[in-house]
Design an enzyme around this catalytic site. Structure first.
Site, PDB file in Angstrom:
ATOM      1  N   VAL A 180      32.818  45.850  35.748  1.00  0.00           N
ATOM      2  CA  VAL A 180      33.583  46.015  34.503  1.00  0.00           C
ATOM      3  C   VAL A 180      35.059  46.237  34.778  1.00  0.00           C
ATOM      4  CG1 VAL A 180      31.612  46.945  33.220  1.00  0.00           C
ATOM      5  CG2 VAL A 180      33.114  48.505  34.490  1.00  0.00           C
ATOM      6  N   LYS A 232      28.987  42.515  45.959  1.00  0.00           N
ATOM      7  CA  LYS A 232      30.003  43.269  45.223  1.00  0.00           C
ATOM      8  C   LYS A 232      31.262  43.487  46.062  1.00  0.00           C
ATOM      9  CE  LYS A 232      32.304  45.930  42.510  1.00  0.00           C
ATOM     10  NZ  LYS A 232      32.960  45.423  41.290  1.00  0.00           N
ATOM     11  N   ARG A 239      38.951  38.189  46.700  1.00  0.00           N
ATOM     12  CA  ARG A 239      40.152  38.173  45.856  1.00  0.00           C
ATOM     13  C   ARG A 239      41.338  38.728  46.649  1.00  0.00           C
ATOM     14  NH1 ARG A 239      41.767  37.430  40.735  1.00  0.00           N
ATOM     15  NH2 ARG A 239      43.279  38.839  39.764  1.00  0.00           N
ATOM     16  N   GLY A 287      47.529  46.846  44.216  1.00  0.00           N
ATOM     17  CA  GLY A 287      47.112  48.223  43.915  1.00  0.00           C
ATOM     18  C   GLY A 287      45.735  48.220  43.271  1.00  0.00           C
ATOM     19  N   CYS A 290      39.923  48.809  43.111  1.00  0.00           N
ATOM     20  CA  CYS A 290      38.868  47.880  43.564  1.00  0.00           C
ATOM     21  C   CYS A 290      39.283  47.241  44.876  1.00  0.00           C
ATOM     22  CB  CYS A 290      38.639  46.792  42.519  1.00  0.00           C
ATOM     23  SG  CYS A 290      38.250  47.427  40.922  1.00  0.00           S
ATOM     24  N   LYS A 293      39.943  49.042  48.303  1.00  0.00           N
ATOM     25  CA  LYS A 293      38.918  49.732  49.106  1.00  0.00           C
ATOM     26  C   LYS A 293      37.699  48.869  49.419  1.00  0.00           C
ATOM     27  CE  LYS A 293      36.481  51.982  45.255  1.00  0.00           C
ATOM     28  NZ  LYS A 293      35.511  50.900  45.148  1.00  0.00           N
ATOM     29  N   ARG A 368      46.628  53.620  39.570  1.00  0.00           N
ATOM     30  CA  ARG A 368      45.835  53.910  40.778  1.00  0.00           C
ATOM     31  C   ARG A 368      46.286  53.060  41.964  1.00  0.00           C
ATOM     32  NH1 ARG A 368      40.039  53.690  37.887  1.00  0.00           N
ATOM     33  NH2 ARG A 368      41.185  52.140  36.666  1.00  0.00           N
ATOM     34  N   ARG A 447      57.982  40.182  41.457  1.00  0.00           N
ATOM     35  CA  ARG A 447      56.941  39.487  40.679  1.00  0.00           C
ATOM     36  C   ARG A 447      57.453  38.206  40.019  1.00  0.00           C
ATOM     37  NH1 ARG A 447      52.187  41.793  42.468  1.00  0.00           N
ATOM     38  NH2 ARG A 447      52.546  44.016  42.687  1.00  0.00           N
TER      39      ARG A 447
HETATM   40  N1  SAJ Z   1      47.650  40.762  42.318  1.00  0.00           N
HETATM   41  C1  SAJ Z   1      48.549  39.953  43.017  1.00  0.00           C
HETATM   42  N2  SAJ Z   1      48.419  38.610  42.920  1.00  0.00           N
HETATM   43  C2  SAJ Z   1      47.425  38.029  42.157  1.00  0.00           C
HETATM   44  C3  SAJ Z   1      46.517  38.872  41.467  1.00  0.00           C
HETATM   45  C4  SAJ Z   1      46.649  40.231  41.552  1.00  0.00           C
HETATM   46  O1  SAJ Z   1      49.455  40.448  43.701  1.00  0.00           O
HETATM   47  O2  SAJ Z   1      47.367  36.805  42.092  1.00  0.00           O
HETATM   48  C5  SAJ Z   1      47.773  42.209  42.443  1.00  0.00           C
HETATM   49  C6  SAJ Z   1      48.028  42.899  41.111  1.00  0.00           C
HETATM   50  O3  SAJ Z   1      49.414  43.025  40.880  1.00  0.00           O
HETATM   51  C7  SAJ Z   1      47.379  44.256  41.327  1.00  0.00           C
HETATM   52  C8  SAJ Z   1      46.242  43.971  42.309  1.00  0.00           C
HETATM   53  O4  SAJ Z   1      46.535  42.716  42.914  1.00  0.00           O
HETATM   54  O5  SAJ Z   1      48.298  45.138  41.942  1.00  0.00           O
HETATM   55  C9  SAJ Z   1      44.841  43.928  41.699  1.00  0.00           C
HETATM   56  O6  SAJ Z   1      44.899  43.049  40.616  1.00  0.00           O
HETATM   57  P1  SAJ Z   1      43.495  42.491  39.936  1.00  0.00           P
HETATM   58  O7  SAJ Z   1      43.926  41.468  38.942  1.00  0.00           O
HETATM   59  O8  SAJ Z   1      42.553  42.104  40.985  1.00  0.00           O
HETATM   60  O9  SAJ Z   1      42.957  43.742  39.091  1.00  0.00           O
HETATM   61  P2  SAJ Z   1      41.861  44.823  39.500  1.00  0.00           P
HETATM   62  O10 SAJ Z   1      42.223  45.538  40.740  1.00  0.00           O
HETATM   63  O11 SAJ Z   1      41.623  45.616  38.265  1.00  0.00           O
HETATM   64  O12 SAJ Z   1      40.558  43.957  39.832  1.00  0.00           O
HETATM   65  C10 SAJ Z   1      39.468  43.965  38.936  1.00  0.00           C
HETATM   66  C11 SAJ Z   1      38.221  43.622  39.735  1.00  0.00           C
HETATM   67  N3  SAJ Z   1      37.069  43.797  38.867  1.00  0.00           N
HETATM   68  C12 SAJ Z   1      36.031  44.555  39.307  1.00  0.00           C
HETATM   69  O13 SAJ Z   1      35.984  45.066  40.401  1.00  0.00           O
HETATM   70  C13 SAJ Z   1      34.921  44.731  38.347  1.00  0.00           C
HETATM   71  C14 SAJ Z   1      38.281  42.191  40.228  1.00  0.00           C
HETATM   72  O14 SAJ Z   1      36.994  41.838  40.772  1.00  0.00           O
HETATM   73  C15 SAJ Z   1      38.599  41.247  39.109  1.00  0.00           C
HETATM   74  O15 SAJ Z   1      38.729  39.932  39.653  1.00  0.00           O
HETATM   75  C16 SAJ Z   1      39.925  41.652  38.474  1.00  0.00           C
HETATM   76  O16 SAJ Z   1      39.750  42.991  37.936  1.00  0.00           O
HETATM   77  C17 SAJ Z   1      40.285  40.710  37.316  1.00  0.00           C
HETATM   78  O17 SAJ Z   1      40.110  39.503  37.531  1.00  0.00           O
HETATM   79  O18 SAJ Z   1      40.768  41.223  36.293  1.00  0.00           O
END
Ligand code: SAJ
Length: 479
Positions: A180, A232, A239, A287, A290, A293, A368, A447
């Site tokens: 989620v 998981k 990613r 950051g 997820c 870690k 976070r 960015r």
């Molecule tokens: N980021 C980049 N470049 C990108 C994408 C993200 O630098 O192309 C950075 C963002 O700025 C951020 C970090 O990575 O600092 C994480 O971004 P994220 O979009 O992965 O967001 P999260 O950490 O909330 O990841 C969650 C995860 N969901 C779960 O664990 C259930 C991830 O699996 C999802 O893919 C992601 O959300 C999503 O797609 O929203």
């Protein structure tokens, strides 16, 4: 496959009463959706009566959600199932004995990712509580993200030790990782496919029975418990790896004098079945709780569970290298800042840095593991005075976060964009220059949200992640 467990379950009949341990952003929507399913009779939410979160028990029983931020549909559904008497929250863990199935949705952070030792203390406490009150034939499911091998290893041992029952013989045990994201909790649980892995086939089947009624478009994907744990952690490790590949490319493009965003668009144009490239976005760092870690959980699983690790480049896997690249990006933002100051013959000592964006992700208040934090520490270490602005963040321990953009920009020697909040895309070069009061202020774009030429024309020294085409531009005469 255990026929003994199967006969115990058959005698018990279908799952009717469910317990959910941990009333957080994973447990609450899960409990509410179980309670809303006609297939189930009642759901108990179990929450420790601790000083920091015991308040949730009464709040949830009033039909109010303790979760921050917008969660479409959650509070309505919570009010409905509480009103119908199908959901109740309690800190009396002995009521676990009445449950046919119990899920644990408890945070598993790392104390320090460097030593790969996760902090399982809260999860262990939850497992001991479940074990103490576990009755025969009950299904236990871990939803927390854990190191591969935990469900069939540590969790199984604790549950057997506390209950005196045997997993796979007298109770069922499985892992069904949560997927989620805040802001879309109910939608994700209903619509994402659900990985469900038991320590044996009987446990897997019982877990499929538990999760099927809450899925709408999502499908169940059954596998073993350890495969579910690897899935998981690997889905986030991948990613993180894709982001690291984009960051590595950005660093190469800076070195080769090209614009990484042109290159990215070029690569992305190669589309079609089986040949598409998933090039993500380079940036100031990664950051969140997820991606920072889950790669280490995966690595630890391979090291703890695995025998010899066969890699062509020594014992470190590319997932570990990817983490290092992503953790390097805030330091690269420091390099770009110091290079920019050097071009204006300005010492970082005493320089005012306007740090725009403290949240770890754009247009969010979630801070976070924000990559802005190591940048701020490094800049303060070289004597800079850093002023933090973020329109979404109201506070952060020991950091003053301002909502006053003009006040933050006033007198700035450096403007650093760390988070892609939409507010920063509309920064006007002339206005920022005037607010800074400097002849050649530095702007560092982490960015790719501003137009380099507009700021260079105003006399800024521009630096951008991946902008090898602009990072060595001629400095326009001050206006
Ligand atoms: N980021 C980049 N470049 C990108 C994408 C993200 O630098 O192309 C950075 C963002 O700025 C951020 C970090 O990575 O600092 C994480 O971004 P994220 O979009 O992965 O967001 P999260 O950490 O909330 O990841 C969650 C995860 N969901 C779960 O664990 C259930 C991830 O699996 C999802 O893919 C992601 O959300 C999503 O797609 O929203």
């Amino acid at each position: 496959m255990s026929s003994r467990l199967q006969s115990i379950i058959d005698a018990k009949g279908p799952i009717r009463k469910i317990g959910v341990i941990g009333m957080g952003y994973v447990g609450i929507p899960a409990a509410v959706l179980f309670a809303n399913a006609p297939a189930f009779e009642s759901v108990r939410g179990f929450q420790r009566d601790s000083p920091s979160s015991g308040y949730k028990v009464a709040m949830l029983n009033r039909g109010e959600s303790p979760l921050k931020g917008e969660e479409p549909g959650l509070e309505d559904l919570l009010g409905k199932v509480v009103g119908a008497g199908k959901f109740r929250c309690t800190s009396d863990f002995s009521e676990i004995a009445e449950c046919d199935a119990v899920t644990l949705a408890i945070q598993t952070p790392f104390k320090d990712p460097k030593d790969l030792i996760p902090d399982f203390s809260a999860l262990i406490e939850g497992l001991r509580a479940v074990g103490r009150y576990l009755s025969e034939g009950t299904l236990v499911v871990l939803e927390s993200t854990v190191t591969p091998g935990t469900t069939a290893g540590m969790a199984r041992e604790i549950l057997e030790e506390e209950s005196g029952l045997i997993a796979g013989e007298e109770f069922a045990l499985a892992h069904a990782p949560e997927r989620v994201m805040v802001g879309r909790l109910l939608k994700n649980i209903r619509e994402h496919d659900r990985i469900v892995g038991g320590i044996d086939d009987v446990s897997t089947r019982r877990a499929v029975e538990l999760y099927s009624p809450v899925l709408t478009t999502g499908k169940i994907i059954p596998m073993t418990a350890t495969a579910a744990e690897v899935t998981k952690t690997a889905e986030n490790a991948f990613r993180d790896l894709q982001i690291a590949a984009a960051n590595q490319l950005a660093l190469h493009c800076e070195a080769m004098g090209v614009n990484v965003y042109d290159v990215r668009a070029g690569i992305d144009s190669l589309k079609g079945e089986g040949i598409t490239r998933a090039v993500l976005w380079p940036g100031a760092g990664v950051g969140g709780h997820c991606l920072t870690k889950d790669s280490w959980h995966l690595e630890r699983g391979a090291q703890v569970l695995g025998g010899d690790l066969w890699y062509p480049h020594g014992a470190e896997s590319i997932f570990g290298v990817a983490r290092k690249i992503n953790e390097f990006m805030p330091r690269h933002m420091v390099h770009l800042t110091l290079e920019g100051l050097k071009r204006t013959d300005k010492s970082p000592k005493g320089a005012k840095v306007a740090l725009l964006g403290w949240a770890f992700i754009q247009n969010s208040d979630d801070t976070r593991n924000t990559p802005a934090e190591p940048y701020l520490a490094a800049m303060e270490e070289v004597g800079a005075r850093v002023w933090v602005h973020d329109p979404f963040v109201d506070g952060y321990p020991r950091i003053e976060v301002s909502h006053d953009l003009e006040g933050t920009l006033a007198g700035a020697d450096v403007v650093t964009i760390f988070t892609g909040h939409h507010h920063y895309a509309s920064l006007e070069a002339a206005q920022v220059k005037e607010l800074s009061g400097r002849e050649h202020p530095v702007i560092v774009d982490g960015r790719n949200v501003i137009d380099p030429d507009a700021f260079i024309r105003e006399g800024f020294v521009y630096k951008g992640i991946g902008r090898g085409d602009k990072n060595s531009h001629g400095v326009a005469p001050g206006r």
